[in-house]
Design a protein around this motif. Structure first.
Motif, mmCIF file in Angstrom:
data_model
loop_
_atom_site.group_PDB
_atom_site.id
_atom_site.type_symbol
_atom_site.label_atom_id
_atom_site.label_comp_id
_atom_site.label_asym_id
_atom_site.label_seq_id
_atom_site.Cartn_x
_atom_site.Cartn_y
_atom_site.Cartn_z
ATOM 1 N N GLU A 1 0.829 -1.213 0.000
ATOM 2 C CA GLU A 1 0.000 0.000 0.000
ATOM 3 C C GLU A 1 0.862 1.262 0.000
ATOM 4 O O GLU A 1 0.343 2.362 -0.123
ATOM 5 C CB GLU A 1 -0.998 -0.024 1.177
ATOM 6 N N PHE A 2 2.165 1.087 0.071
ATOM 7 C CA PHE A 2 3.032 2.265 0.245
ATOM 8 C C PHE A 2 3.766 2.678 -1.031
ATOM 9 O O PHE A 2 4.664 3.510 -0.985
ATOM 10 C CB PHE A 2 4.048 2.007 1.374
ATOM 11 N N VAL A 3 3.395 2.091 -2.171
ATOM 12 C CA VAL A 3 4.095 2.385 -3.418
ATOM 13 C C VAL A 3 3.454 3.605 -4.086
ATOM 14 O O VAL A 3 2.235 3.667 -4.216
ATOM 15 C CB VAL A 3 4.037 1.157 -4.364
ATOM 16 N N ASN A 4 4.266 4.550 -4.489
ATOM 17 C CA ASN A 4 3.753 5.818 -5.018
ATOM 18 C C ASN A 4 3.910 5.918 -6.528
ATOM 19 O O ASN A 4 4.604 6.794 -7.030
ATOM 20 C CB ASN A 4 4.477 6.985 -4.357
ATOM 21 N N SER A 5 3.273 4.971 -7.233
ATOM 22 C CA SER A 5 3.280 5.069 -8.687
ATOM 23 C C SER A 5 1.877 4.773 -9.167
ATOM 24 O O SER A 5 1.273 3.781 -8.758
ATOM 25 C CB SER A 5 4.248 4.058 -9.295
ATOM 26 N N GLU A 6 1.387 5.631 -10.070
ATOM 27 C CA GLU A 6 0.039 5.374 -10.582
ATOM 28 C C GLU A 6 0.020 4.105 -11.426
ATOM 29 O O GLU A 6 -1.035 3.560 -11.711
ATOM 30 C CB GLU A 6 -0.457 6.580 -11.386
ATOM 31 N N ASP A 7 1.198 3.611 -11.805
ATOM 32 C CA ASP A 7 1.253 2.373 -12.576
ATOM 33 C C ASP A 7 1.189 1.130 -11.695
ATOM 34 O O ASP A 7 1.149 0.013 -12.208
ATOM 35 C CB ASP A 7 2.550 2.336 -13.403
ATOM 36 N N TYR A 8 1.229 1.339 -10.402
ATOM 37 C CA TYR A 8 1.176 0.200 -9.478
ATOM 38 C C TYR A 8 -0.131 0.269 -8.696
ATOM 39 O O TYR A 8 -0.269 1.052 -7.751
ATOM 40 C CB TYR A 8 2.367 0.236 -8.513
ATOM 41 N N PRO A 9 -1.129 -0.526 -9.111
ATOM 42 C CA PRO A 9 -2.439 -0.412 -8.473
ATOM 43 C C PRO A 9 -2.462 -0.993 -7.056
ATOM 44 O O PRO A 9 -1.842 -2.016 -6.784
ATOM 45 C CB PRO A 9 -3.360 -1.209 -9.401
ATOM 46 N N ALA A 10 -3.193 -0.316 -6.202
ATOM 47 C CA ALA A 10 -3.398 -0.801 -4.839
ATOM 48 C C ALA A 10 -4.443 -1.917 -4.852
ATOM 49 O O ALA A 10 -5.091 -2.169 -5.867
ATOM 50 C CB ALA A 10 -3.871 0.349 -3.958
ATOM 51 N N ALA A 11 -4.610 -2.576 -3.723
ATOM 52 C CA ALA A 11 -5.497 -3.745 -3.642
ATOM 53 C C ALA A 11 -6.912 -3.422 -4.131
ATOM 54 O O ALA A 11 -7.504 -4.193 -4.891
ATOM 55 C CB ALA A 11 -5.520 -4.266 -2.209
ATOM 56 N N HIS A 12 -7.458 -2.257 -3.700
ATOM 57 C CA HIS A 12 -8.849 -1.962 -4.066
ATOM 58 C C HIS A 12 -9.009 -1.641 -5.543
ATOM 59 O O HIS A 12 -10.122 -1.595 -6.056
ATOM 60 C CB HIS A 12 -9.401 -0.828 -3.187
ATOM 61 N N GLN A 13 -7.892 -1.413 -6.234
ATOM 62 C CA GLN A 13 -7.966 -1.143 -7.671
ATOM 63 C C GLN A 13 -7.809 -2.425 -8.490
ATOM 64 O O GLN A 13 -7.763 -2.380 -9.711
ATOM 65 C CB GLN A 13 -6.872 -0.162 -8.066
ATOM 66 N N ARG A 14 -7.694 -3.528 -7.807
ATOM 67 C CA ARG A 14 -7.502 -4.808 -8.485
ATOM 68 C C ARG A 14 -8.773 -5.643 -8.355
ATOM 69 O O ARG A 14 -9.715 -5.226 -7.680
ATOM 70 C CB ARG A 14 -6.303 -5.530 -7.867
ATOM 71 N N GLY A 15 -8.789 -6.791 -9.004
ATOM 72 C CA GLY A 15 -9.975 -7.630 -8.956
ATOM 73 C C GLY A 15 -9.636 -9.068 -8.608
ATOM 74 O O GLY A 15 -8.468 -9.417 -8.420
ATOM 75 N N SER A 16 -10.679 -9.903 -8.528
ATOM 76 C CA SER A 16 -10.451 -11.307 -8.189
ATOM 77 C C SER A 16 -11.351 -12.212 -9.032
ATOM 78 O O SER A 16 -12.368 -11.780 -9.577
ATOM 79 C CB SER A 16 -10.710 -11.546 -6.703
ATOM 80 N N VAL A 17 -10.942 -13.453 -9.119
ATOM 81 C CA VAL A 17 -11.688 -14.466 -9.864
ATOM 82 C C VAL A 17 -11.749 -15.718 -9.010
ATOM 83 O O VAL A 17 -10.744 -16.126 -8.419
ATOM 84 C CB VAL A 17 -10.978 -14.783 -11.207
ATOM 85 N N VAL A 18 -12.927 -16.295 -8.941
ATOM 86 C CA VAL A 18 -13.090 -17.521 -8.181
ATOM 87 C C VAL A 18 -13.818 -18.534 -9.060
ATOM 88 O O VAL A 18 -14.562 -18.150 -9.969
ATOM 89 C CB VAL A 18 -13.856 -17.225 -6.858
ATOM 90 N N GLY A 19 -13.589 -19.807 -8.827
ATOM 91 C CA GLY A 19 -14.271 -20.821 -9.618
ATOM 92 C C GLY A 19 -13.838 -22.212 -9.195
ATOM 93 O O GLY A 19 -13.123 -22.386 -8.192
ATOM 94 N N GLN A 20 -14.294 -23.176 -9.972
ATOM 95 C CA GLN A 20 -13.929 -24.567 -9.682
ATOM 96 C C GLN A 20 -13.704 -25.280 -11.002
ATOM 97 O O GLN A 20 -14.545 -25.192 -11.917
ATOM 98 C CB GLN A 20 -15.047 -25.250 -8.888
ATOM 99 N N LEU A 21 -12.587 -25.946 -11.094
ATOM 100 C CA LEU A 21 -12.255 -26.653 -12.332
ATOM 101 C C LEU A 21 -12.568 -28.137 -12.155
ATOM 102 O O LEU A 21 -12.136 -28.769 -11.183
ATOM 103 C CB LEU A 21 -10.780 -26.440 -12.690
ATOM 104 N N ILE A 22 -13.328 -28.653 -13.134
ATOM 105 C CA ILE A 22 -13.795 -30.039 -13.091
ATOM 106 C C ILE A 22 -13.269 -30.749 -14.328
ATOM 107 O O ILE A 22 -13.203 -30.152 -15.408
ATOM 108 C CB ILE A 22 -15.354 -30.043 -13.122
#
Ligand SMILES: *[C@@H]1O[C@H](CO)[C@@H](O)[C@H](O)[C@H]1NC(C)=O
Ligand SMILES: *[C@@H]1O[C@H](CO)[C@@H](O)[C@H](O)[C@H]1NC(C)=O
Ligand SMILES: *[C@@H]1O[C@H](CO)[C@@H](O)[C@H](O)[C@H]1NC(C)=O
Length: 690
Positions: free
Chosen positions: A373-394
Motif C-alpha cells: 500500500e506504500f508504493v507511489n506510482s500510478e502504474d502500481y495499483p493498490a489492492a482496491h484497484q484490483r480484482g479477483s476471480v473464483v471458480g472450480q475446475l472439473i
C-alpha cells in the motif's frame, strides 16, 4: 568457515557421502562457537538477537527516514538508522548499502556501476546477440518523503537519437522507517512506433563483498558454502563457459567440483527468497520476491537465483529454459509498459544459524503485504484497484472415470489472451496464478485491471485448459466463474502409458553424476540429482552399443526410461542419431472404428527433431515428425523441464499388426551432446468408442 568445515570432513568416506549435511552441521557448529566467542568478548552471556525487520529495535524507533546529500552531487543516500543506501545520481545504481557496522555490503572493489544495478539484454531484429544496457537514468527526484518513508526515482526519457534500448525508464527505491532493507521496482515503457527490438533479459543484480559472503541459501535443502569467484578463473571451463571444473580452488575441499550458476536455478513459483550469509559479522543479504505477477512464462518458468560472485539476481525476464520461443520480440512499433517489482532486498543479522529462517519469515510477511500500500506510482495499483476471480475446475474424461472429477491441485492462472498453453511463451503481460485445492476450487486475488484468458493444467492429467471467454478485470471486480469443465485431450481408451503427465521428466531415470564432475550439494539429494553436470553424456555410457528399448508391461519407466533423449557420442565431438524403441502387444488390431492415437508430451526440446515410426524402422518417411523444435536448453542447464510440447498423433490402423508391435522414436538432429528432448508422458490410445 570453509577451512574449518574442510578439516573436519576430509577423513572418511561416510562423511564424503554426507557432505551437504556435514556442511550445515559444521557451519552451525562454527556459528555457535564464534557467537559464543564474540559474546564473551562483549562481556555478555549470549549474543543479542536483533530483528530489525520489525519495529522492535528500540534504538531505531526514534529514527525517521532521511535523505542525505553529502557535498558530492553525484551521490544520494537514504538512511533509516538501520540501513543506509547510497545511489549514484542521476544514474540510479545502488553503490553502497551500509548495515550493522559494515560500511558497504556491496563489493567495493567493483566500480560504482557494477555493484547494484538493473540491466536489459536487447538487440535489433536479426542481430544475434545484443548489448547489455544498464538503464542509466538522467534525472533524479524525490517522489515522496516524510518521517515514515522516502521514495526516490531515477528516470530517463528515450530519444530516437539515443543508442540505448528504446525504453522510458523509471527506477524507484523505497526506504521505510524501521525496515531492514530496501524496496525497488522499475517502470519500463516503450511508446507506439518505437523501433523493433528484442528484450531477452531484464534483471536486477547485486554483487556482494567477496571477503564476507561465503554461504548461499536458495531453499531449505539447497544451501552450501560456495567457491570464490577466483576459483572459477583458475578452473577449467567445461562444455560451455558457465560450467567450470574447480582445479585450483582456494579451499582445496572444492577441488574436482563443478560450479555452474544454472545448478542454482529454481522455478519462479518457488523463487521467493534466496541470498547469502556472512559469518563474521553475522549478516544475511536476501532477495525477496513477494509476487510472481511481473515475471514471465508462468509459474514453472525456471531462472537463476544467486551464484558464485557472490551475486544475487532478480530475473524479471529471461530466455533461460525457454529460448527464443519466449516472446521477447517487440515488432511493428507495438507499445508496452510494465512495472517490474517491487522486490525487497532484506538484510538481517544476529545469530547466523537463524538468518535463513528469519529471511523466510520476512518473505512470508512481504507476501502477505502484497500488493504493497506504500508504493507511489500510478502504474502500481493498490489492492482496491484490483480484482479477483473464483471458480472450480472439473475434469471430464470418461476413459478415466464415468463421472466428473475434481481437478485437484490444478494450476490456474490469468495471462494475456492467446492460444491454449500460450502463457508459457508470454514475456509481455502480467500473469496471476494459483494452485487449486483438492476439489479444484481456485481463488485468484489482486489481479490488475485488464483483459485476460484463464488457463490451467492439472498435475497427473495431460494437456492444457483454456476458458473460452475473455476475462475483463475492472477495479474491484469479483468474478465468480462457477464450475468450469475441462475435457483433456483424449481420443480413445488408454492401451498403455509411460511416465507421469506433470510437465517434467523427473520421474524417469536420472543417472549418477560423474564422480569427477560433482556438485557435492546434490550428492544424495533425491529430488535434485538432475542438477548435476554432464548427465547427458551418461546416455552413451548407459547404452554403449544398443539404444534404449522399453517393453511395455515389463519395463518400469522409473528405472528404464532415460530422463533425456539425446544423441550418441561418437568421439571427437561428433554425434549420431539415436532411436528408442517401445515394444508392446496388441492382440488384435481394431479396424472397425478409425484411428489409434499416439499422445506424445515433451517436457523440453532443444535443437531437436523427433521422428515417430510404427513397426518399420526403415520407413523412409516417418509417420510423424515434430520438425526442428526447441531452444530451451534445459538439458545443458540442468533443468528437468523446459517448455511443454504436446502432439496428438493419429495412427491409422494399418500401421499396427496383431501381436507384437514396435514404435521407434528417433532423435535425428545431431548438433551436440546436450541437444534433444525430455519426455513428459507418452500414451497409446485405442480408437474412439472402444
Ligand atoms: C512499524 O512502524 C510504522 C510506523 O511507526 C507502522 O506504520 C507499522 O505498522 C509498524 N510495523 C510493524 C510491523 O509493527
Ligand atoms: C479476447 O481478447 C483478445 C485481446 O484483447 C481479442 O483479440 C479477442 O478477440 C477477444 N476474444 C473474444 C472472444 O472476445
Ligand atoms: C579425432 O580427430 C583427430 C584430429 O582431427 C584425429 O587424429 C583422430 O583420428 C580422430 N579420432 C577419431 C576416433 O575419429
Amino acid at each position: 568457515m570453509e577451512k574449518r568445515a574442510g578439516r573436519q570432513y576430509r577423513c572418511s568416506a561416510w562423511r564424503r557421502r554426507n557432505l551437504p549435511i556435514l556442511f550445515l552441521f559444521f557451519f552451525f557448529f562454527f556459528l555457535v562457537f564464534s557467537g559464543a566467542a564474540s559474546a564473551a568478548g562483549n562481556g555478555k552471556t549470549h549474543a543479542r538477537r536483533i530483528n530489525p525487520g520489525r519495529n522492535s529495535s528500540r534504538s531505531n524507533s526514534g529514527f525517521g527516514v532521511q535523505l542525505v546529500r553529502r557535498g558530492d552531487p553525484q551521490r544520494v543516500t537514504i538512511d533509516n538508522g538501520i540501513v543506509a543506501v547510497t545511489f549514484s545520481s542521476p544514474d540510479g545504481d545502488v553503490i553502497g548499502i551500509k548495515y550493522k557496522g559494515i560500511d558497504n555490503v556491496l563489493e567495493t572493489l567493483n566500480d560504482d556501476d557494477n555493484r547494484g544495478y538493473w540491466d536489459v539484454v536487447w538487440s535489433k531484429p536479426g542481430d544475434q546477440r545484443g548489448p547489455f544496457d544498464k538503464l542509466r537514468a538522467t534525472d533524479f527526484r524525490v517522489v515522496m518523503q516524510d518521517d515514515e518513508q522516502i521514495e526516490v526515482s531515477f528516470t530517463k526519457k528515450w530519444e530516437p537519437s539515443d543508442a540505448t534500448v528504446p525504453l522510458n525508464i523509471d527506477k524507484r527505491y523505497i526506504l521505510r522507517r524501521g525496515s531492514s532493507g530496501i524496496y525497488m521496482y522499475a517502470v519500463l515503457e516503450r511508446l507506439e512506433g518505437w523501433p523493433d527490438v528484442d528484450m531477452d533479459q531484464i534483471r536486477v543484480v547485486f554483487k556482494l563483498q567477496q571477503k564476507l559472503f561465503h554461504f548461499m541459501a536458495i531453499s531449505d535443502d539447497r544451501q552450501r558454502v560456495m567457491p570464490l569467484a577466483k576459483d572459477r578463473i583458475t578452473g577449467r571451463p567445461l562444455a560451455y563457459p558457465e560450467a567450470v571444473l574447480l582445479t585450483h580452488p582456494s579451499n582445496p575441499e572444492f577441488r574436482g567440483e563443478v560450479d555452474d550458476k544454472y545448478q542454482y536455478s529454481c522455478e519462479d513459483k518457488d523463487n521467493k527468497v534466496h541470498g547469502w550469509i556472512s559469518e563474521e559479522p553475522a549478516v544475511g543479504f536476501w532477495m525477496i520476491t513477494p509476487s510472481d505477477e511481473f515475471r514471465v512464462g508462468g509459474p514453472i518458468k525456471q531462472d537463476l537465483t544467486s551464484h558464485v560472485g557472490p551475486i544475487v539476481l532478480n530475473m524479471f525476464t529471461s530466455t533461460h529454459y525457454t529460448g527464443k520461443d519466449l516472446n521477447t520480440a517487440y515488432r511493428n512499433g507495438e507499445p508496452w509498459k510494465k512495472v517490474l517489482g517491487p522486490v525487497f532486498v532484506y538484510l538481517n543479522s544476529g545469530d547466523t544459524s537463524t538468518l535463513w529462517r528469519d529471511a523466510k519469515e520476512q518473505m512470508h510477511t512481504e507476501v502477505k503485504s502484497w500488493p504493497y500500500e506504500f508504493v507511489n506510482s500510478e502504474d502500481y495499483p493498490a489492492a482496491h484497484q484490483r480484482g479477483s476471480v473464483v471458480g472450480q475446475l472439473i475434469l471430464r474424461d470418461r476413459y478415466i472415470n464415468e463421472r466428473l472429477m475434481y481437478a485437484g491441485s490444478a494450476y490456474v492462472g490469468l495471462a494475456i489472451p492467446g492460444d491454449v498453453g500460450s502463457w508459457q511463451r508470454d514475456a509481455k503481460g502480467y500473469q496471476f496464478w494459483t494452485q487449486a485445492d483438492r476439489k479444484g476450487r481456485f481463488f485468484i486475488d489482486n489481479i490488475r485491471v485488464g483483459t485476460y484468458n484463464l488457463y490451467a493444467w492439472v498435475p497427473g492429467i495431460m494437456g492444457d485448459y483454456k476458458y473460452s471467454v475473455n476475462i475483463t478485470i475492472q477495479p474491484g471486480s469479483k468474478m465468480d466463474l462457477g464450475m468450469l469443465v475441462y475435457d483433456p485431450p483424449r481420443n480413445g481408451p488408454t492401451l498403455w502409458e509411460i511416465g507421469i503427465p506433470d510437465r517434467t521428466a523427473a520421474e524417469f531415470h536420472v543417472p549418477e553424476a560423474y564422480p569427477t564432475l560433482m556438485n557435492k550439494l546434490y550428492t544424495n539429494h533425491p529430488t535434485d540429482s538432475f542438477r548435476q553436470y554432464g548427465l547427458w553424456s551418461r546416455y552413451t555410457d548407459t547404452y554403449p552399443r544398443q539404444d534404449l528399448v522399453y517393453d511395455v508391461g515389463v519395463s518400469n519407466f522409473f528405472e528404464d526410461w532415460f530422463f533425456a533423449h539425446v544423441v550418441r557420442s561418437a568421439g571427437n565431438n561428433t554425434f549420431r542419431a539415436t532411436t528408442w524403441r517401445i515394444n508392446f502387444d496388441l492382440p488384435t488390431v481394431d479396424k472397425s472404428k478409425g484411428d489409434y492415437t499416439f499422445q506424445l508430451a515433451l517436457a523440453s526440446a532443444a535443437e531437436a527433431e523427433k521422428q515417430v515410426r510404427f513397426n518399420d524402422l526403415n520407413a523412409p518417411e516417418p509417420l510423424f515428425s515434430t520438425g526442428l523444435i526447441g531452444k530451451d536448453n534445459a538439458i545443458a542447464r540442468h533443468g528437468i523441464h523446459g517448455l511443454y510440447w504436446l502432439y496428438s498423433i493419429s495412427v491409422p490402423n494399418n500401421q499396427l499388426v496383431d501381436g507384437r508391435n514396435s514404435i521407434y522414436l528417433t532423435q535425428t538432429r545431431t548438433h551436440g551432446a546436450f541437444y534433444g528432448v525430455m519426455y513428459d508422458y507418452i500414451r497409446l490410445e485405442g480408437p474412439r468408442g472402444t
